[in-house]
Design an enzyme around this catalytic site. Structure first.
Site, short mmCIF file in Angstrom:
data_model
loop_
_atom_site.label_atom_id
_atom_site.label_comp_id
_atom_site.label_asym_id
_atom_site.label_seq_id
_atom_site.Cartn_x
_atom_site.Cartn_y
_atom_site.Cartn_z
N LEU A 48 0.93 -1.18 0.13
CA LEU A 48 -0.05 0.10 0.20
C LEU A 48 0.86 1.37 -0.07
O LEU A 48 1.66 1.32 0.69
CB LEU A 48 -0.77 -0.05 1.22
CG LEU A 48 -2.27 0.66 1.21
CD1 LEU A 48 -3.10 0.56 0.30
CD2 LEU A 48 -2.75 0.55 2.54
N ASP A 49 0.57 2.15 -1.04
CA ASP A 49 1.52 3.36 -0.97
C ASP A 49 1.63 3.99 0.21
O ASP A 49 0.88 4.13 0.91
CB ASP A 49 1.19 4.34 -2.24
CG ASP A 49 1.36 3.76 -3.53
OD1 ASP A 49 2.03 2.70 -3.83
OD2 ASP A 49 0.82 4.40 -4.59
N PRO A 50 2.91 4.63 0.62
CA PRO A 50 3.12 5.45 1.47
C PRO A 50 2.11 6.53 1.77
O PRO A 50 1.70 6.99 2.92
CB PRO A 50 4.42 6.03 1.50
CG PRO A 50 5.17 5.12 0.61
CD PRO A 50 4.35 4.51 -0.38
N LEU A 51 1.49 7.14 0.73
CA LEU A 51 0.39 8.18 0.60
C LEU A 51 -0.91 7.53 0.88
O LEU A 51 -1.87 8.56 0.77
CB LEU A 51 0.46 8.85 -0.77
CG LEU A 51 1.65 9.98 -0.74
CD1 LEU A 51 1.54 10.70 -2.05
CD2 LEU A 51 1.58 11.10 0.44
N ALA A 52 -1.04 6.30 0.92
CA ALA A 52 -2.39 5.66 1.24
C ALA A 52 -2.42 5.30 2.67
O ALA A 52 -1.44 4.89 3.55
CB ALA A 52 -2.58 4.45 0.28
#
Length: 331
Positions: free
Chosen positions: A49-53
């Protein structure tokens, strides 16, 4: 002189932790933090899961890691916000603005929104973004992107099972597109946001992303790292779901003691079961997951088995975690 760091005494831990991943953490950062808090010997996550998510990140410990691939393949649901009128180098708010476009009322009519929503529902083709972990000649695409190199990528087919689009605006009155997306594995929500922005004629980039469900495991069942840190060890263990939480779409089959022992030895068993590609097999006395298999022509065929030691450790941990679980339920 700094005091020596205390060595963490690892232990066997088995189960699934539904983590609400915080903003700014990579999936591996979150995994290592939870692994340290639980003092677990073996752990893995079920897809990045992306760091921004933020949102649902199932973390697997011990025996549960044997079934983590099932969550990789599961459908996932996201809430996302696309900032319309500007594209970026990364497709999200971290990148530099590439192009800006004036937004006219004709671009965002209800009819136009409904048409685009229909256009992007069902099987669609996506070109993977350069800022992704996909490999090309042994290097991740984001490594090429950071070096300013554009690599040719083939379009891939993914499935958008459900898509809902609504409009809102930020504090400055700039239009935002709110998306709720249920999709197959391999779908890039950043790319979906970019492609929808392009189809609307104004472009866009992702400014918010939250995963709210994966394979039927919803965010309402998740725990945060901050909550985990505030717990004692017994309470942390009580947060773990059993490994069979990953097997909700499997046909459950329960075996008697003799058949259970032979199945655990890798032997096929005969019965009146219907043909089924995915079977979760349990022992009866004591009730415990033995592994997974499949049934063909009345034969139960083992695929992935737990070891007798893993089963014993799971049964023992249930006894230890029960008092803490009751405390958590009351609080």
């Amino acid at each position: 002189m700094n005091a020596p760091r205390t060595r963490v005494q690892r232990r066997p831990v088995h189960g699934v932790l539904l983590l609400d991943k915080p903003l700014g953490f990579s999936s591996n950062d979150a995994l290592q933090k939870a692994k340290w808090l639980l003092r677990a010997e073996k752990a893995g996550h079920t897809g990045t899961l992306d760091p921004l998510a933020t949102g649902v990140l199932p973390l697997c410990f011990g025996a549960a890691t044997k079934f983590s691939q099932l969550q990789l393949d599961a459908a996932k649901t996201y809430e996302a916000i696309v900032r319309l009128g500007a594209t970026t180098t990364t497709g999200d708010a971290e990148g530099e603005v590439l192009r800006e476009c004036a937004i006219t009322p004709e671009m965002l009519t209800p009819e136009r929104l409904a048409a685009v929503q229909q256009q992007f529902t069902g099987p669609i083709r996506q070109v993977p973004p350069m800022y992704s972990a996909l490999k090309k000649d042994g290097k991740a695409l984001y490594e090429y992107a950071r070096a300013g190199v554009e690599v040719e990528r083939a379009a891939r087919e993914v499935e958008i099972h459900a898509l809902a689009l609504t409009l809102s605006s930020d504090d400055q009155g700039q239009p935002l597109l709110n998306m709720v997306v249920t999709c197959s594995k391999g779908t890039y929500i950043r790319t979906l946001g970019e492609d929808i922005g392009a189809a609307l004629g104004c472009g866009g980039h992702l400014s918010f992303l939250r995963r709210i469900d994966t394979g039927g495991l919803g965010v309402e069942r998740c725990v945060t790292l901050a909550e985990l840190e505030a717990m004692d060890e017994a309470q942390r263990l009580a947060c773990l779901l059993p490994p069979e939480a990953l097997l909700v779409e499997h046909l459950p089959v329960t075996l008697g003691s003799e058949d259970a022992g032979r199945f655990l030895s890798g032997l096929r068993r005969r019965g009146t079961w219907p043909d089924h590609a995915a079977v979760a097999v349990f022992g009866q006395e004591p009730p415990a997951l033995l592994g997974v298999g499949h049934t063909v022509a009345g034969e139960l065929i083992p695929d992935r088995l737990l070891s007798p030691l893993e089963i014993q450790q799971i049964l023992e941990s249930r006894t230890l975690a029960a008092p803490a679980a009751s405390i958590l339920e009351k609080s």
